[in-house]
Design a protein around this motif. Structure first.
Motif, PDB file in Angstrom:
ATOM      1  N   ASP A 174      11.149  -6.919  -9.507  1.00  0.00           N
ATOM      2  CA  ASP A 174      10.795  -6.788  -8.095  1.00  0.00           C
ATOM      3  C   ASP A 174       9.543  -7.575  -7.716  1.00  0.00           C
ATOM      4  O   ASP A 174       9.542  -8.287  -6.706  1.00  0.00           O
ATOM      5  N   LEU A 175       8.477  -7.429  -8.499  1.00  0.00           N
ATOM      6  CA  LEU A 175       7.213  -8.047  -8.106  1.00  0.00           C
ATOM      7  C   LEU A 175       7.274  -9.575  -8.085  1.00  0.00           C
ATOM      8  O   LEU A 175       6.857 -10.189  -7.092  1.00  0.00           O
ATOM      9  N   PRO A 176       7.752 -10.260  -9.136  1.00  0.00           N
ATOM     10  CA  PRO A 176       7.813 -11.719  -9.041  1.00  0.00           C
ATOM     11  C   PRO A 176       8.762 -12.204  -7.949  1.00  0.00           C
ATOM     12  O   PRO A 176       8.479 -13.205  -7.268  1.00  0.00           O
ATOM     13  N   PRO A 217      12.809  -6.478  -2.396  1.00  0.00           N
ATOM     14  CA  PRO A 217      12.168  -6.276  -3.702  1.00  0.00           C
ATOM     15  C   PRO A 217      10.795  -5.628  -3.612  1.00  0.00           C
ATOM     16  O   PRO A 217      10.409  -4.854  -4.504  1.00  0.00           O
ATOM     17  N   ALA A 218      10.042  -5.919  -2.550  1.00  0.00           N
ATOM     18  CA  ALA A 218       8.717  -5.313  -2.415  1.00  0.00           C
ATOM     19  C   ALA A 218       8.826  -3.799  -2.249  1.00  0.00           C
ATOM     20  O   ALA A 218       8.090  -3.023  -2.873  1.00  0.00           O
ATOM     21  N   ASN A 219       9.752  -3.361  -1.404  1.00  0.00           N
ATOM     22  CA  ASN A 219       9.971  -1.918  -1.258  1.00  0.00           C
ATOM     23  C   ASN A 219      10.561  -1.323  -2.532  1.00  0.00           C
ATOM     24  O   ASN A 219      10.266  -0.174  -2.882  1.00  0.00           O
ATOM     25  N   ARG A 250      -0.048  -0.999   1.737  1.00  0.00           N
ATOM     26  CA  ARG A 250      -0.658  -1.283   3.043  1.00  0.00           C
ATOM     27  C   ARG A 250      -0.575  -2.762   3.383  1.00  0.00           C
ATOM     28  O   ARG A 250      -0.276  -3.132   4.537  1.00  0.00           O
ATOM     29  N   SER A 251      -0.859  -3.618   2.394  1.00  0.00           N
ATOM     30  CA  SER A 251      -0.746  -5.057   2.660  1.00  0.00           C
ATOM     31  C   SER A 251       0.702  -5.453   2.928  1.00  0.00           C
ATOM     32  O   SER A 251       0.965  -6.367   3.720  1.00  0.00           O
ATOM     33  N   LEU A 252       1.637  -4.744   2.278  1.00  0.00           N
ATOM     34  CA  LEU A 252       3.054  -5.031   2.510  1.00  0.00           C
ATOM     35  C   LEU A 252       3.464  -4.649   3.933  1.00  0.00           C
ATOM     36  O   LEU A 252       4.239  -5.368   4.586  1.00  0.00           O
ATOM     37  N   GLU A 253       2.938  -3.527   4.428  1.00  0.00           N
ATOM     38  CA  GLU A 253       3.243  -3.133   5.799  1.00  0.00           C
ATOM     39  C   GLU A 253       2.699  -4.152   6.802  1.00  0.00           C
ATOM     40  O   GLU A 253       3.357  -4.483   7.802  1.00  0.00           O
ATOM     41  N   THR A 254       1.511  -4.665   6.535  1.00  0.00           N
ATOM     42  CA  THR A 254       0.945  -5.691   7.416  1.00  0.00           C
ATOM     43  C   THR A 254       1.775  -6.966   7.381  1.00  0.00           C
ATOM     44  O   THR A 254       2.042  -7.598   8.425  1.00  0.00           O
ATOM     45  N   PHE A 255       2.212  -7.347   6.188  1.00  0.00           N
ATOM     46  CA  PHE A 255       3.038  -8.548   6.054  1.00  0.00           C
ATOM     47  C   PHE A 255       4.362  -8.366   6.788  1.00  0.00           C
ATOM     48  O   PHE A 255       4.866  -9.291   7.434  1.00  0.00           O
ATOM     49  N   ALA A 256       4.968  -7.185   6.646  1.00  0.00           N
ATOM     50  CA  ALA A 256       6.237  -6.934   7.331  1.00  0.00           C
ATOM     51  C   ALA A 256       6.057  -6.990   8.846  1.00  0.00           C
ATOM     52  O   ALA A 256       6.956  -7.463   9.581  1.00  0.00           O
ATOM     53  N   LEU A 257       4.910  -6.523   9.327  1.00  0.00           N
ATOM     54  CA  LEU A 257       4.658  -6.547  10.768  1.00  0.00           C
ATOM     55  C   LEU A 257       4.536  -7.977  11.283  1.00  0.00           C
ATOM     56  O   LEU A 257       5.162  -8.341  12.299  1.00  0.00           O
ATOM     57  N   TYR A 258       3.777  -8.809  10.587  1.00  0.00           N
ATOM     58  CA  TYR A 258       3.550 -10.168  11.076  1.00  0.00           C
ATOM     59  C   TYR A 258       4.698 -11.119  10.751  1.00  0.00           C
ATOM     60  O   TYR A 258       4.745 -12.222  11.300  1.00  0.00           O
ATOM     61  N   SER A 259       5.591 -10.717   9.865  1.00  0.00           N
ATOM     62  CA  SER A 259       6.732 -11.584   9.563  1.00  0.00           C
ATOM     63  C   SER A 259       7.878 -11.373  10.527  1.00  0.00           C
ATOM     64  O   SER A 259       8.851 -12.152  10.518  1.00  0.00           O
TER      65      SER A 259
END
Length: 392
Positions: A174-176, A217-219, A250-259
């Motif tokens: 998932d991570l890579p 994969p991030a989730n 938290r950084s993933l939620e921000t990325f999902a918002l701006y993507s």
């Protein structure tokens, strides 16, 4: 004179002793079978865990290479000069590990193809950032294929424990994948701003598809790590993983918002998405180190437990063998005593005088010898004949 009667021989208790001895020796067969099977199981489990640790070592070397490829791709797509130093250092780090453990993990061929592709990457994307994007995308696909190869060859993908299985799935799958696809999403969004307006609709569909592919994969990583913490018996796993996991989430939620596409536009804001991507990548680096350390610690604990079980098994087998040997020794000694008692030394007859000679034809008594006068007062037969003599 009493002549001693001959002693009747006692029958020895050999059959009972022999049966007990045979049964004691027969215990050695199942004991030896159990010991051999235990040694084989230990060897198989020990080899599996040792190979998994080799896989963790390889994954640890692939992490910096993944970061270097994603960063170099971003610079090349932005038409900047790629620093070959960081990428070359990451390549040498993987090459060193591949030389050490590649024979056992069977990764030489895949690593050779990836290395050749990495060394052929352009230093800059000036004039043709689209070509640079495609070249780096091909290299990152080969990199993810190498991740899968390491997990399969090392046995990490078949780990029997729940906590270590979820950890390896997160760190090796998932991570890579999330890191590579998130970087690709940011670079494609940057390229879409330079494409003609006629292609905006198609680019929007590509970005939406790539966004789903990156966030999936991030989730999945977040779910894997929480499952690992819930199923683990280790108290250190949750304490060490949950804090960096919260930061990554938290950084993933921000990325999902701006993507996500904004109002009135088909593509996300590239500046905001770039900053969110960098933040997510930094938190992923921290989380990756923690996951690898915890996974390796779990595997080391399993090796230690196997060594303890093997030592206890050998001690138990040695004690059982010594006990059986003692029983056999006692029965052999008892069997020898029974045999010695069953064959005593012959007794010599008691000394006696010469036996009286017996004449073959003894002489008859003379006539009238039975009527010899008997002295008065003598008892015995004379008293019996006295009335008879008086009548005559």
């Amino acid at each position: 004179m009493t002549v001693p009667a001959s002693r009747v021989r006692r029958r020895p208790a050999v059959p009972g002793r022999t049966l007990a001895l045979v049964l004691a020796l027969a215990l050695l067969a199942p004991l030896g079978l159990i010991f051999v099977q235990a040694e084989r199981d230990f060897a198989d489990d020990h080899d599996l865990v040792s190979r998994e640790r080799l896989g963790v070592r390889y994954l640890r070397a692939l992490g910096p290479l993944t970061d270097a490829v994603v960063e170099a791709q971003a610079i090349a797509v932005a038409e900047g000069a790629v620093s070959r130093a960081s990428l070359a250092a990451a390549v040498e780090g993987v090459a060193e590990v591949d030389n050490a453990v590649g024979d056992e993990l069977r990764t030489h061929e895949r690593w050779a193809g990836l290395r050749a592709k990495l060394e052929a990457l352009p230093d800059r994307g000036i004039g043709d950032p689209e070509a640079a994007f495609r070249a780096y995308s091909e290299a990152s696909d080969l990199l993810l294929a190498l991740y899968r190869k390491v997990r399969e060859s090392s046995g990490l993908i078949r780990d029997p424990r729940s906590d270590s299985f979820f950890l390896q799935d997160g760190i090796g799958g998932d991570l890579p994948t999330a890191t590579v696809l998130a970087g690709r999403l940011v670079d494609l969004a940057r390229l879409s701003a330079k494409r003609p307006a006629a292609e905006r609709a198609r680019i929007g569909a590509e970005l939406a598809e790539l966004r789903v592919s990156a966030l999936g994969p991030a989730n999945g990583l977040v779910a894997d790590l929480r499952s690992a913490v819930d199923s683990s018996e280790s108290t250190d796993l949750g304490a060490n993983v949950l804090t960096p996991l919260d930061t990554y989430q938290r950084s993933l939620e921000t990325f999902a918002l701006y993507s996500a596409p904004g109002a009135g536009r088909s593509a996300p804001s590239t500046d905001q998405l770039t900053r969110a991507g960098i933040s997510a990548q930094n938190s992923a680096k921290q989380l990756r180190t923690v996951i690898l350390d915890q996974l390796d610690a779990l595997l080391r604990e399993r090796l230690d437990a196997l060594e303890r079980d093997r030592l206890l098994g050998r001690i138990a087998a040695a004690a059982a063998a010594a006990l059986i040997a003692g029983i056999v020794a006692l029965h052999v000694a008892a069997l020898r005593r029974d045999r010695s008692r069953a064959t005593p030394a012959r007794r010599e007859p008691a000394e006696a005088g010469p036996a009286p000679a017996v004449h073959p034809n003894p002489p008859l008594p003379a006539p009238g010898a039975d009527r010899q006068p008997v002295a008065v007062g003598h008892g015995g037969d004379a008293d019996r004949w006295r009335p008879f003599d008086a009548a005559r």
